[in-house]
Motif scaffolding. Structure first.
Motif, PDB file in Angstrom:
ATOM      1  N   HIS A   1       0.799  -1.225   0.000  1.00 31.05           N
ATOM      2  CA  HIS A   1       0.000   0.000   0.000  1.00 31.05           C
ATOM      3  C   HIS A   1       0.838   1.285   0.000  1.00 31.05           C
ATOM      4  O   HIS A   1       0.273   2.372   0.001  1.00 31.05           O
ATOM      5  CB  HIS A   1      -0.945   0.014   1.214  1.00 31.05           C
ATOM      6  CG  HIS A   1      -0.210   0.080   2.521  1.00 31.05           C
ATOM      7  ND1 HIS A   1       0.243  -1.052   3.151  1.00 31.05           N
ATOM      8  CD2 HIS A   1       0.167   1.126   3.283  1.00 31.05           C
ATOM      9  CE1 HIS A   1       0.859  -0.698   4.271  1.00 31.05           C
ATOM     10  NE2 HIS A   1       0.832   0.612   4.371  1.00 31.05           N
ATOM     11  N   LEU A   2       2.165   1.193  -0.064  1.00 28.25           N
ATOM     12  CA  LEU A   2       2.998   2.393  -0.057  1.00 28.25           C
ATOM     13  C   LEU A   2       2.773   3.233  -1.311  1.00 28.25           C
ATOM     14  O   LEU A   2       2.559   2.703  -2.396  1.00 28.25           O
ATOM     15  CB  LEU A   2       4.485   2.027   0.020  1.00 28.25           C
ATOM     16  CG  LEU A   2       4.992   1.422   1.321  1.00 28.25           C
ATOM     17  CD1 LEU A   2       6.488   1.137   1.209  1.00 28.25           C
ATOM     18  CD2 LEU A   2       4.712   2.324   2.500  1.00 28.25           C
ATOM     19  N   SER A   3       2.871   4.544  -1.141  1.00 31.29           N
ATOM     20  CA  SER A   3       2.762   5.445  -2.289  1.00 31.29           C
ATOM     21  C   SER A   3       4.077   5.436  -3.064  1.00 31.29           C
ATOM     22  O   SER A   3       5.107   4.952  -2.576  1.00 31.29           O
ATOM     23  CB  SER A   3       2.468   6.869  -1.812  1.00 31.29           C
ATOM     24  OG  SER A   3       3.601   7.400  -1.139  1.00 31.29           O
ATOM     25  N   ALA A   4       4.045   5.998  -4.269  1.00 28.96           N
ATOM     26  CA  ALA A   4       5.254   6.059  -5.104  1.00 28.96           C
ATOM     27  C   ALA A   4       6.351   6.843  -4.392  1.00 28.96           C
ATOM     28  O   ALA A   4       7.523   6.462  -4.426  1.00 28.96           O
ATOM     29  CB  ALA A   4       4.941   6.687  -6.455  1.00 28.96           C
ATOM     30  N   SER A   5       6.007   7.931  -3.726  1.00 29.79           N
ATOM     31  CA  SER A   5       7.032   8.724  -3.042  1.00 29.79           C
ATOM     32  C   SER A   5       7.638   7.960  -1.869  1.00 29.79           C
ATOM     33  O   SER A   5       8.833   8.078  -1.597  1.00 29.79           O
ATOM     34  CB  SER A   5       6.474  10.075  -2.580  1.00 29.79           C
ATOM     35  OG  SER A   5       5.455   9.885  -1.621  1.00 29.79           O
ATOM     36  N   GLN A   6       6.833   7.165  -1.173  1.00 29.74           N
ATOM     37  CA  GLN A   6       7.367   6.362  -0.076  1.00 29.74           C
ATOM     38  C   GLN A   6       8.313   5.278  -0.604  1.00 29.74           C
ATOM     39  O   GLN A   6       9.360   5.014  -0.010  1.00 29.74           O
ATOM     40  CB  GLN A   6       6.223   5.723   0.726  1.00 29.74           C
ATOM     41  CG  GLN A   6       5.426   6.728   1.534  1.00 29.74           C
ATOM     42  CD  GLN A   6       4.187   6.109   2.147  1.00 29.74           C
ATOM     43  OE1 GLN A   6       3.451   5.388   1.474  1.00 29.74           O
ATOM     44  NE2 GLN A   6       3.955   6.391   3.420  1.00 29.74           N
TER      45      GLN A   6
END
Length: 99
Positions: free
Chosen positions: A85-90
């Motif tokens: 579920h991590l975002s692209a920035s994470q």
């Protein structure tokens, strides 16, 4: 000329001036370029963030699959299992930290 080409052009000129050993005023006169434009680009390039470097990620199909994580294997051999579920920035943050 594209923005990237301008950056490369002026970076090259500024480096040539540094290696020439002559003053900026003399260098600009010899190169027939504006002294003010030279300084504008020198300042602009000094304040530019470092360019991002792409690092290859190796994607492999494994027999052990988890629906909750993504496994990243970097070119340097490090492997990380990150929550799906991590975002692209994470993800970018983690990849940068692992390098």
């Amino acid at each position: 000329m594209s923005s990237q080409e301008k950056h490369q052009y002026w970076s090259s000129l500024i480096e040539q001036q540094k290696q020439s050993g002559i003053s900026i005023t003399q260098f600009c006169a010899e190169q027939n370029i504006s002294y003010q434009t030279f300084y504008t680009w020198a300042k602009k390039l000094r304040t530019q963030p470092e360019p991002q470097q792409l690092q290859p990620l190796i994607v492999t199909d494994t027999s052990v699959v988890s629906e909750n994580v993504v496994t990243l294997t970097l070119a340097n051999g490090l492997r990380a299992q990150l929550p799906i579920h991590l975002s692209a920035s994470q993800i970018q943050h983690w990849v940068a930290a692992l390098q």
